[in-house]
Design a protein around this motif. Sequence first.
Motif, PDB file in Angstrom:
ATOM      1  N   TYR A  51      -7.407  -9.043  13.377  1.00 29.41           N
ATOM      2  CA  TYR A  51      -6.539 -10.109  13.419  1.00 29.41           C
ATOM      3  C   TYR A  51      -5.729 -10.120  12.038  1.00 29.41           C
ATOM      4  N   TYR A  52      -5.028 -11.230  11.702  1.00 29.08           N
ATOM      5  CA  TYR A  52      -3.866 -11.125  10.816  1.00 29.08           C
ATOM      6  C   TYR A  52      -4.413 -10.709   9.037  1.00 29.08           C
ATOM      7  N   THR A  53      -5.646 -11.427   8.854  1.00 24.59           N
ATOM      8  CA  THR A  53      -5.991 -11.163   7.562  1.00 24.59           C
ATOM      9  C   THR A  53      -6.211  -9.926   7.297  1.00 24.59           C
ATOM     10  N   ASN A  54      -6.727  -9.013   8.103  1.00 25.88           N
ATOM     11  CA  ASN A  54      -7.045  -7.417   7.964  1.00 25.88           C
ATOM     12  C   ASN A  54      -5.404  -6.743   7.786  1.00 25.88           C
ATOM     13  N   LEU A  55      -4.701  -7.295   8.655  1.00 24.60           N
ATOM     14  CA  LEU A  55      -3.002  -6.497   8.474  1.00 24.60           C
ATOM     15  C   LEU A  55      -2.705  -6.791   7.011  1.00 24.60           C
ATOM     16  N   PHE A  56      -2.943  -8.125   6.643  1.00 23.94           N
ATOM     17  CA  PHE A  56      -2.239  -8.445   5.095  1.00 23.94           C
ATOM     18  C   PHE A  56      -3.054  -7.846   4.199  1.00 23.94           C
ATOM     19  N   ASN A  57      -4.536  -7.760   4.324  1.00 23.36           N
ATOM     20  CA  ASN A  57      -5.305  -6.996   3.218  1.00 23.36           C
ATOM     21  C   ASN A  57      -4.631  -5.745   3.016  1.00 23.36           C
ATOM     22  N   ASN A  58      -4.414  -4.912   4.369  1.00 24.50           N
ATOM     23  CA  ASN A  58      -3.940  -3.654   4.250  1.00 24.50           C
ATOM     24  C   ASN A  58      -2.656  -3.322   3.681  1.00 24.50           C
ATOM     25  N   ALA A  59      -1.812  -4.180   3.781  1.00 31.48           N
ATOM     26  CA  ALA A  59      -0.234  -4.455   3.223  1.00 31.48           C
ATOM     27  C   ALA A  59      -0.672  -4.515   1.669  1.00 31.48           C
ATOM     28  N   ILE A  60      -1.619  -5.345   1.046  1.00 32.72           N
ATOM     29  CA  ILE A  60      -1.751  -5.354  -0.355  1.00 32.72           C
ATOM     30  C   ILE A  60      -2.436  -4.199  -0.614  1.00 32.72           C
ATOM     31  N   LYS A  61      -3.310  -3.584  -0.037  1.00 36.01           N
ATOM     32  CA  LYS A  61      -4.147  -2.322  -0.489  1.00 36.01           C
ATOM     33  C   LYS A  61      -3.146  -1.094  -0.691  1.00 36.01           C
ATOM     34  N   LYS A  62      -2.104  -1.113   0.583  1.00 37.24           N
ATOM     35  CA  LYS A  62      -1.041   0.116   0.288  1.00 37.24           C
ATOM     36  C   LYS A  62      -0.103  -0.132  -0.847  1.00 37.24           C
ATOM     37  N   PHE A  63       0.165  -1.282  -1.070  1.00 36.72           N
ATOM     38  CA  PHE A  63       0.911  -1.567  -2.457  1.00 36.72           C
ATOM     39  C   PHE A  63       0.486  -1.595  -3.736  1.00 36.72           C
ATOM     40  N   LYS A  64      -0.833  -1.794  -3.859  1.00 38.23           N
ATOM     41  CA  LYS A  64      -1.647  -1.591  -5.067  1.00 38.23           C
ATOM     42  C   LYS A  64      -1.962   0.078  -5.211  1.00 38.23           C
ATOM     43  N   LYS A  65      -2.076   0.641  -4.254  1.00 35.42           N
ATOM     44  CA  LYS A  65      -2.327   2.038  -4.227  1.00 35.42           C
ATOM     45  C   LYS A  65      -1.157   3.092  -4.634  1.00 35.42           C
ATOM     46  N   TRP A  66       0.108   2.645  -3.846  1.00 34.37           N
ATOM     47  CA  TRP A  66       1.269   3.310  -4.271  1.00 34.37           C
ATOM     48  C   TRP A  66       1.850   2.572  -5.463  1.00 34.37           C
ATOM     49  N   LYS A  67       1.689   2.852  -6.718  1.00 32.28           N
ATOM     50  CA  LYS A  67       2.189   2.199  -7.958  1.00 32.28           C
ATOM     51  C   LYS A  67       3.649   2.223  -8.277  1.00 32.28           C
ATOM     52  N   LYS A  68       4.216   3.176  -7.440  1.00 30.00           N
ATOM     53  CA  LYS A  68       5.619   3.425  -7.635  1.00 30.00           C
ATOM     54  C   LYS A  68       6.486   2.218  -7.147  1.00 30.00           C
ATOM     55  N   TYR A  69       6.056   1.333  -6.483  1.00 32.29           N
ATOM     56  CA  TYR A  69       6.702   0.049  -6.010  1.00 32.29           C
ATOM     57  C   TYR A  69       6.629  -1.039  -6.712  1.00 32.29           C
TER      58      TYR A  69
END
Length: 218
Positions: free
Chosen positions: A50-68
Amino acid sequence: MKSLCCILNYNVNNNANFLYNEFNKHMDTCVLDSDSQNTYPYFINVGNFYYTNLFNNAIKKFKKWKKYQNLLILTSDIHMSTDAIKYISNIANQDLKDIGVYQLQTDTSSRDYFNSYSLINNKNHIDNHLYETNYIEGFFQLISGDIARKHDEIPHDVNKYGVCIDQYTTLLCKKYNKRMIVDTTYTIHHSHKRGYSNEKAHAFDKIFKRWYLNKIYG
């Protein structure tokens, strides 16, 4: 490119593909997919949670790739023109300064209509197309890095379907004195379809509210 765009998808594959191809012209873009059928090869399957998992993964990717610097999250059932995509991408690749979340206006036939929160009161009018609001919706959010990095991962047992994540983001903006802006230069459409009932989704309201209030205010 200063921003990351994450398109959250469940079985709206063709429109997700359109959004990906257009946004990817202007910023780094990915499609996070909830185990849809007949997807495109580049979709990133994060499981059907569901959506919570999708949202969590978006936040995770953003935090992991610090160039953004900023994070644009949108659902794949958003319909918008190529001009609107170019416009919001240009804003996404700028310093948002004191803005926590920036959104485009939805049309009156959408499931959620931004004007009901921002445009009925002219005192919130900033200029001829920008309005400051006290509440933001969750299906299209250009989130500043400052606010995105303050998001904690949301456990599935406190919010399975993702309803009211926008309340969490809203309170983060208020705590850290970040403005929430609706831009009426372009109008987008959000589909009425939903993969679960309102009753199921809102069953988590109280426990999720306790969780995010504790996270924000202790």
